[in-house]
Design an enzyme around this catalytic site. Sequence first.
Site, PDB file in Angstrom:
ATOM      1  N   SER A 134      23.980  -2.199 -10.247  1.00 25.92           N
ATOM      2  CA  SER A 134      22.679  -2.607 -10.794  1.00 25.92           C
ATOM      3  C   SER A 134      21.844  -1.455 -11.319  1.00 25.92           C
ATOM      4  O   SER A 134      20.910  -1.687 -12.097  1.00 25.92           O
ATOM      5  CB  SER A 134      21.876  -3.355  -9.720  1.00 25.92           C
ATOM      6  OG  SER A 134      22.516  -4.561  -9.374  1.00 25.92           O
ATOM      7  N   GLU A 257       2.936  -5.383   9.679  1.00 24.43           N
ATOM      8  CA  GLU A 257       3.343  -6.772   9.907  1.00 24.43           C
ATOM      9  C   GLU A 257       4.261  -6.912  11.106  1.00 24.43           C
ATOM     10  O   GLU A 257       4.253  -7.948  11.790  1.00 24.43           O
ATOM     11  CB  GLU A 257       4.027  -7.323   8.656  1.00 24.43           C
ATOM     12  CG  GLU A 257       4.325  -8.805   8.709  1.00 24.43           C
ATOM     13  CD  GLU A 257       4.865  -9.339   7.389  1.00 24.43           C
ATOM     14  OE1 GLU A 257       5.029 -10.561   7.271  1.00 24.43           O
ATOM     15  OE2 GLU A 257       5.131  -8.530   6.477  1.00 24.43           O
ATOM     16  N   GLU A 310       7.123  -6.677   2.279  1.00 25.89           N
ATOM     17  CA  GLU A 310       8.095  -6.555   3.365  1.00 25.89           C
ATOM     18  C   GLU A 310       8.490  -5.092   3.512  1.00 25.89           C
ATOM     19  O   GLU A 310       8.414  -4.322   2.548  1.00 25.89           O
ATOM     20  CB  GLU A 310       9.352  -7.377   3.082  1.00 25.89           C
ATOM     21  CG  GLU A 310       9.206  -8.875   3.278  1.00 25.89           C
ATOM     22  CD  GLU A 310       9.063  -9.274   4.744  1.00 25.89           C
ATOM     23  OE1 GLU A 310       9.639  -8.591   5.624  1.00 25.89           O
ATOM     24  OE2 GLU A 310       8.373 -10.264   5.012  1.00 25.89           O
TER      25      GLU A 310
END
Length: 559
Positions: A134, A257, A310
């Site tokens: 990629s 988080e 995230e």
Amino acid sequence: MAGTTAVLVAYSLLAVLVTVKSGSVDEHAHRARSITRENGGAPEREKNPQFWNNMAKNSIQDALRIQRSHNMKIAKNVVMFLGDGMGVVTVTSARILKGQNAGNPGEETVLTMDTLPHVALSKTYNIDAQTPDSAATATAYLCGVKAAYATVGVDGRAWNKDCSSSKGAEVQSILALAESAGKSTGVVTTARMTHATPAATYAHSASREWEADRDLSPEAVQNDCKDIATQLVDDNPGIEVLLGGGRRNFHTGTDPEYPDDPGSNGVRSDGRNLVQDWLVGKTSARYVWNGTDFRTVNPQTTDYLLGLFEPSHMKYMTDRDDSPSEEPTLAEMTRTAIQILQKNRNGFFLLVEGGRIDHGHHDGKAVKALTEAVAFDDAIKVGKDMLNLEETLIIVTADHGHTVSFGGWDTARGSPVFGKLDPDYFVESEGVNLVPDGKPYTAIQYGTGPGYNISAPREDITNVDTAHPDYLQQSAVPTVVESHGAEDVAIFADGPMAHLFHGVHEQNYIAHVMKYAACLGEYAEDCDREERVASGTARGSFSTAAVLSSIFLQLVWWL
């Protein structure tokens, strides 16, 4: 008439129940086969040849209108939608899934990407690899040159993990050129913001793995190569919108988080907080890391937005809930990005990546991969609905495919895309044993991947819930993760100069079309700068010949 209605109702019920437990999926798959066989294999309207004749005639008229009205204007805006790992098989199966989610058989569904009128193919190989990665593919379609496997933002003189070879091999991306031309820019992804695809918009690295400073090799440190996260913040402060995952590469210490999970902590070894560094010197700037804060962003009063939702990649859609604090979808991020970027009168460039399509395939979990592909198509719809295609070039493509296949004996129309196929059908009806082991199988399978059971004969999935998000599709070859494919991928396009996608292209051609359409980089001289871009005027002397040629061809057609 009543019979036709009954068939369509049965199809709808079948599709709505696609995601229930495997026993129900199997029951409805069997019912779909019964329905299609009893009724000649298709809805009643499709048995009428006039249905297909009218459809084809309308398509020809659409094609003629497109042919006579090529958009030769300057692209004020360019939006590239990149489905990571979204090969043609993924497009087909996602199309059926989207239709079945809406209560239809599925095959007849039209994805938003399907509505873009210009379609071509892209050859995905790297200069040193038949099956690509990629990073080098992103370098091709964003920077305009093919490159070596696992390198990003550098030309073919740079080699993987060789920092010194990348010196002087840096290449500019379409995003960097748009920034230099006074346009706003943005990157939206469900992967880490420092992952291969987004990195190619702003970074130059001999290794896609050098996302944070701790990842640098001793040779890279010795030769002063920067990690990708540092390059984003220090070398590209002008990018207005950055939304995705990967906050662990931007800080040290506890994650806000997941404070009790050491694996989510920041990984920087230099002690820097790159988020705070990104905010320095910016006005009307915000940083958000959760869905609640994201949904309070006012695009009209926000000029710079950084969202890192995230520690690593964003959640799969199948793992999310409907709570207000849940991280934003790709469609939501796309909408907010466009709202911020379109305030610039000079236009903008935006990259939107459905990054987790690729990861679902690598995991061997087709339910997750295809659900991500449907969410990616939802984001394309947001962009298409919000933008004026008279002045905006939209491109949808993929970097590479996967070893996923879709099909098999006895796949009746409307069969649940994640359902199982009956191995006994041909034995019962044709007297031919086409599945010697007598076990059911799914229409979606992988050539490689973790779904291969090497210690025993092929698994009997009769009582397995193959529609569960964590179901591992069976594979032919055992590998820890499923691998990329080497086949061509599709390009869909609409807007100014979209007709330049017309056949089979090298992947780097995509970047050149974007630059040419928007008058950027080496194609800036092809534009009449005395005309206002905002007026949507055509090109200067270079394109005049093209326009005259087009007019001539139209006259020939009319005659």
